[in-house]
Design an enzyme around this catalytic site. Structure first.
Site, mmCIF file in Angstrom:
data_model
loop_
_atom_site.group_PDB
_atom_site.id
_atom_site.type_symbol
_atom_site.label_atom_id
_atom_site.label_comp_id
_atom_site.label_asym_id
_atom_site.label_seq_id
_atom_site.Cartn_x
_atom_site.Cartn_y
_atom_site.Cartn_z
ATOM 1 C CB CYS A 468 -0.892 0.008 1.236
ATOM 2 S SG CYS A 468 -2.458 -0.837 1.030
ATOM 3 C CD GLU A 470 3.304 -1.313 3.139
ATOM 4 O OE1 GLU A 470 3.093 -1.500 1.933
ATOM 5 O OE2 GLU A 470 2.399 -1.141 3.959
ATOM 6 N NE ARG A 679 2.616 -0.298 7.908
ATOM 7 C CZ ARG A 679 2.647 -1.169 6.903
ATOM 8 N NH1 ARG A 679 3.677 -1.192 6.083
ATOM 9 N NH2 ARG A 679 1.658 -2.015 6.696
#
Length: 831
Positions: A468, A470, A679
Site C-alpha cells: 500500500c 511501504e 503505521r
C-alpha cells in the site's frame, strides 16, 4: 446527480460514458493488441488453479526430514518441471503462474487448514469470489488438504498464542474467525510486501548467481558444523532454484517454437520465434535489449509468486530506473519505437491483471476486498547522488497509465523538493484521469527517516514502493513478518464499557478501568484510554514475538534470498533468522485514528470542559445507537475534529501517536530485535473493524466503518484539503524514529481540478504535501453521482475504477459496505 448530468467529468468518467453510449474507445486504434488481450477476460470471475499447490505438496511429501530451505527449492524445481506452461494469443511476454484468463493459486503451507472451507465458499462468497472446477475441488480436498492438516503455519500460530492474547485475536478456538480487535496478519500471507533486486537479474542472470553459490559452497569449511548444517543447504537450495527458473523459462521457449512452426501469420510467427529466443536466453543470462529485459523481469516476478505468497505482493521496484538503459540503448539504435516499448510494458500490465491474489481465509478476504493487488511500479525519485531521477521511461509509464484502461499495475510516484515541473505536471495530469494513479510517496520524509534507522543515504535514496504505502530498500531490508492491525476505536469502547464490548457481550477483553460515570476529570478518562491502548500494544507485540519464533519452522524463500546481497553474503534464508547487516523494518497498524481522536476530543470538550453533556447521557445515547438521541449526536458532531487543522483535536492525535511510538521505541529492539514502527495503513480493514465497534462519541453509529488510515472521519474534514494535510503533519511526532507510513486518502471532484488551472492547483498541492514531509497521499477524482449510479446499475459501470486503500479496484467488485464508505468520504470541490 447521475453521470449523464455531471457538468464536469474526469477523463475516466468520460471514457466510461463513451462506452455506455456505444462510442469506440479512442485509444483502441493505438493499443489494438492490448485491447484484444483485455477483452478475453473482461468481467471474468477468477478461477483457482491448483497446480502450484498440487506439485508443491507432492514434493514436500517426498522430502520430509531435510532442511526446509532445501525442501522449498526442490518443490520449486518439481513445479518448474511439471506445471503447465502457456503461450497466449497476442501476448509478447511468456510466463504465468496458472491457467488462461484471470486466475489465482493456492499456498497450502500457509493456511491449508482453510482449504476445505475455501473450495466450498470461494465461488459464492460476497467479496472477491473465485471459481474452481469440481475435479480440482475434489483434488484439493482429497490430495492436497490432508497432508497439511496439523502442519500449517496458521495452526501453529493459533496454538501458540496465550489465552489472554487469543481472546483479542480470534473469535473461535480454531482461529478461523477474527475478532478484529488486535488482528495478526502473518497467517494469510507468507511475508510482508517485498522488492527484489531486478537490476541484478537483468545485468547478471540466474546462471551467474548459481555460479556464485557454487563457489561459496566449494569454499565452506569442511570441519564447521554451522557451514555443514546451515550454509550448505542454503547454497544447494540457491543452485537448485536458479536451475528451476531457467528450466521453467526454457519450457516456454520450446512451446513458443512449436507454435511458431504451426503459425500461418508471418507477423505472429516472427513474434513467437523472438519470444522463444528471449526465453532461451533470459533469465539465465543478462538481458541484451529492452524486450529481453521485460521478459527477464517478468519471469522473475511470476516465479516469485509461485515461490510463496510474498510473491503476490512483490513490487516491481523502480522500473523506470532499471529498464532505462535498455530502453535508451534500443531507442538510440533504432531497434524500438516508443509505441513498441509501451506495448511491451502493457503486455506486462495485462499479465499482472490476470493474476489475482486470492485470500482464502475469511479474515484475509475481509482485509483485501476487490481483488486487492500491490505490484507497485515506482517512478521518479532521486539518483544515488541526489539528483532527480525522472527520465524518458518515467513519462512513458505515466502516459501508459492515462491510456491503459485497467487498474494494473499499481503505480507510485516518488516526490522530492527538487522534482521538476514537467514531472509534477505529468503526475498531476495522471491523477486527474480519475482511476487513482499514481499514489504519491515523499522522499523528504522517508530518506532521512531510513538514514536514522541505519541506512546509508545511497541506500535510502534507492527505496522502492511496495504494498500500500511501504518503502523497501533492496539488499538492505531483511524483515519479512506481517504485523498486527490494532483497533484502537475498540479501546475507546472498552473505556466506556469497563473493558468490554457490546459485540462480545459480558466477556472481559480489556482492562477493567472502572465505570466512566465515576470519572470526574478528563485525566481519569484519558488515563483509562491509555491503559486500554497499552494493553493492545502489548498484545500485538506478544503476537509478533511468537510469530518471529515460528516463521523459520514454516517458511523458506530460496529464490528471494538468492537475489539478496546479504542473504548470499551470509548464506542465510530470508525467513531463518536475523541477518547480519540487515535493517529489520516491522510495523503495527493503528486503526481508526480519526474516529479515536474525534471521540476523545468530544468527550474532553463536551463532558469534562464545557459540561454540556453528562457521561451518563453519552453512554445512554451510545447504547441506543443515537436513536432518540439525535440532539446528542448533533452535539457530538460539532466538537473539534481531526482533519481541520484544529490544534484542539490534533494535540490529542499527537499524544496518541507519541504513546504508540514511545512504546515501540522501548520494546521493539529489546523484545523483537526489529524496528516495529507505528503505521496508519488499513487496506480495507477499517470496514470489518468498524463492524465490531458500537457507536462512538464522535457520533459514528454502530458498525459504521472506522476512519481509514490517517484520513479524517467521514465528513469531518470541512476546512478543505490543505487543512487535512496540516492535521496529518501536526499529529506526527517528527522527532521520534519508530514511525512509518501514514496512508492518506483525498477525494476531489473533477470540477476542482478542471483544465490547466486545475492542474496548476494540484501541482501546488503536491508541493505542499512534499514540504510538510508527509509520507503518502492518494486521490479519487470522481463525481459522487457516478458512484451512486454505479451502485444502482453495476453492469453498466463495470469498468469504473476507484482508489481504495493502497490500490485501485473496480467499484462494482467492492462490497456494499466498502462502496458506501467510499461514497461517504468528503468530496472536496475547492482546493
Amino acid at each position: 446527480m447521475s453521470m449523464t448530468t455531471c457538468e464536469c467529468r474526469s477523463p475516466q468518467e468520460q471514457r466510461l460514458y463513451d462506452k455506455i453510449e456505444g462510442r469506440e474507445d479512442r485509444f483502441r486504434k493505438t493499443h489494438p493488441r492490448v485491447f484484444r488481450l483485455l477483452e478475453r477476460f473482461e468481467g471474468q470471475k477468477p478461477r483457482i488453479d491448483i497446480e502450484r499447490a498440487l506439485y508443491f505438496t507432492q514434493s514436500m511429501q517426498e522430502t520430509e526430514g531435510q532442511p526446509l530451505v532445501l525442501r522449498w527449492a526442490k518443490a520449486l524445481m518439481h513445479i518448474a518441471r511439471n506445471m503447465t506452461v502457456y503461450v497466449q494469443e497476442d501476448q509478447l511476454l511468456l510466463g504465468r503462474a496458472g491457467c488462461d484468463g484471470r486466475y489465482g493459486i493456492l499456498y497450502p503451507e500457509l493456511d491449508g487448514d482453510f482449504l476445505d472451507i475455501a473450495v466450498r465458499d470461494l465461488p459464492t462468497r460476497k467479496t472477491s469470489p473465485a471459481t474452481i472446477t469440481p475435479e480440482d475441488a475434489r483434488r484439493v480436498v482429497e490430495e492436497i488438504a490432508p497432508y497439511w492438516k496439523g502442519k500449517t503455519y496458521h495452526e501453529a500460530l493459533n496454538a501458540a498464542l496465550p489465552a489472554e492474547v487469543h481472546k483479542l485475536t480470534y473469535d473461535d478456538p480454531e482461529g478461523l474467525i477474527s475478532r478484529f480487535i488486535v488482528n495478526e496478519t502473518s497467517s494469510f500471507r507468507s511475508s510482508i510486501q517485498w522488492v527484489h533486486d531486478y537490476e541484478k537479474i537483468l545485468k547478471r542472470g540466474f546462471n551467474s548467481i548459481k555460479k556464485e553459490a557454487r563457489e561459496k559452497l566449494a569454499a565452506l569449511d569442511p570441519l564447521s558444523a554451522k557451514d555443514d548444517r546451515e550454509k550448505r543447504p542454503f547454497l544447494e537450495a540457491v543452485m537448485i532454484v536458479c536451475d528451476a527458473i531457467v528450466l521453467w523459462a526454457k519450457r516456454h521457449a520450446v512451446l513458443a517454437r512449436e507454435m511458431a512452426e504451426k503459425e500461418s501469420d508471418p507477423v505472429r510467427k516472427a513474434e513467437l520465434l523472438r519470444m522463444a529466443e528471449n526465453a532461451e536466453h533470459v533469465p539465465g543470462e543478462p538481458a541484451r535489449d529492452f524486450w529481453e529485459a521485460c521478459q527477464s523481469q517478468w519471469f522473475t516476478q511470476m516465479f516469485s509468486r509461485i515461490e510463496q505468497k510474498t510473491g503476490t505482493t512483490i513490487s516491481n521496484g523502480r522500473m523506470d530506473q532499471y529498464f532505462q538503459p535498455y530502453y535508451k540503448q534500443d531507442r538510440e539504435a533504432g531497434k524500438i519505437t516508443e509505441a513498441q516499448a509501451m506495448e511491451l510494458l502493457e503486455c506486462m500490465w495485462v499479465g499482472m491483471a490476470e493474476f489475482i491474489d486470492m485470500y482464502i481465509s475469511p479474515t484475509g478476504g475481509a482485509f483485501n476486498e476487490g481483488y486487492a493487488h500491490w505490484e507497485a511500479v515506482t517512478v521518479g525519485g532521486q539518483t544515488p547522488d541526489g539528483r532527480d531521477a525522472s527520465n524518458d521511461l518515467t513519462y512513458l509509464i505515466l502516459k501508459s497509465k492515462r491510456e491503459f484502461p485497467l487498474h494494473y499495475p499499481d503505480l507510485a510516484a516518488r516526490i522530492h523538493s527538487r522534482a521538476p515541473e514537467r514531472y509534477l505536471w505529468d503526475v498531476a495530469e495522471t491523477i486527474k484521469y480519475g482511476s487513482g494513479f499514481p499514489k504519491l510517496i515523499n522522499d523528504e520524509e522517508i530518506v532521512p527517516l531510513y538514514v536514522s534507522k541505519g541506512a546509508t543515504f545511497e541506500e535510502a535514496l534507492d527505496y522502492a514502493v511496495s504494498g500500500c504505502t511501504e518503502a523497501r530498500m533492496p539488499n538492505r531490508d531483511t524483515y519479512t513478518s506481517g504485523g498486527a492491525y490494532i483497533n484502537f476505536a475498540a479501546a475507546v469502547e472498552m473505556v466506556l464499557r469497563n473493558g468490554r464490548m457490546k459485540k462480545y457481550g459480558d466477556q472481559k477483553l480489556g482492562v477493567e478501568t472502572g465505570d466512566p460515570r465515576s470519572f470526574t476529570t478528563w485525566d481519569q478518562f484519558w488515563n483509562a484510554y491509555v491503559e486500554q491502548h497499552l494493553l493492545f500494544l502489548k498484545t500485538a507485540f506478544t503476537q509478533q514475538y511468537i510469530i518471529n519464533k515460528l516463521r523459520a519452522e514454516h517458511f523458506a524463500q530460496p529464490m528471494g534470498s538468492a537475489m539478496h546481497d546479504l542473504c548470499m553474503k551470509h548464506c542465510i534464508d530470508l525467513h531463518q533468522e536475523q541477518i547480519p547487516e540487515g535493517i529489520n523494518l516491522g510495523y503495527f497498524e493503528y486503526m481508526g485514528l480519526g474516529t479515536v481522536v474525534d471521540s476523545l476530543a468530544a468527550v474532553k470538550k463536551l463532558v469534562f470542559e464545557e459540561k454540556k453533556l453528562s457521561m451518563d447521557k453519552l453512554i445512554a445515547a451510545i447504547d441506543a445507537d443515537f436513536e432518540g438521541y439525535e440532539d446528542v449526536r448533533a452535539l457530538l458532531r460539532s466538537a473539534p475534529c481531526y482533519g481541520n487543522n484544529d490544534e484542539y483535536a490534533d494535540a490529542i492525535g499527537r499524544d496518541i501517536d507519541r504513546i504508540s511510538v514511545e512504546y515501540g521505541n522501548k520494546y521493539s529492539m529489546s523484545d523483537l530485535g526489529i524496528h516495529n514502527d507505528v503505521r496508519y495503513v488499513p487496506f480495507t480493514s477499517h470496514v470489518p473493524f468498524g463492524k465490531v465497534v458500537s457507536a462512538t462519541p464522535n457520533g459514528r453509529t454502530d458498525g459504521f466503518p472506522l476512519s481509514d488510515g490517517s484520513s479524517a472521519s467521514h465528513g469531518a474534514d470541512v476546512n478543505g484539503p490543505t487543512a487535512v494535510l496540516l492535521s496529518n503533519c501536526t499529529t506526527k511526532n517528527m522527532g521520534l524514529r519508530d514511525r512509518a507510513a501514514r496512508m492518506l486518502n483525498i477525494k476531489f471532484t473533477p470540477k476542482c481540478v478542471e483544465g490547466e488551472q486545475g492542474t496548476e492547483k494540484l501541482v501546488s498541492f503536491i508541493r505542499t504535501f512534499c514540504d510538510l514531509k508527509l509520507w503518502h497521499v492518494q486521490f479519487n477524482v470522481v463525481n459522487k453521482g457516478t458512484l451512486v449510479a454505479a451502485q444502482k446499475d453495476p453492469q453498466k459501470y463495470r469498468n469504473l475504477i476507484v482508489r481504495i486503500a493502497g490500490y485501485s479496484a473496480y467499484f462494482v467488485d467492492l462490497s456494499p459496505d466498502l462502496q458506501n464508505d467510499l461514497i461517504a468520504r468528503t468530496e472536496h470541490d475547492v482546493m
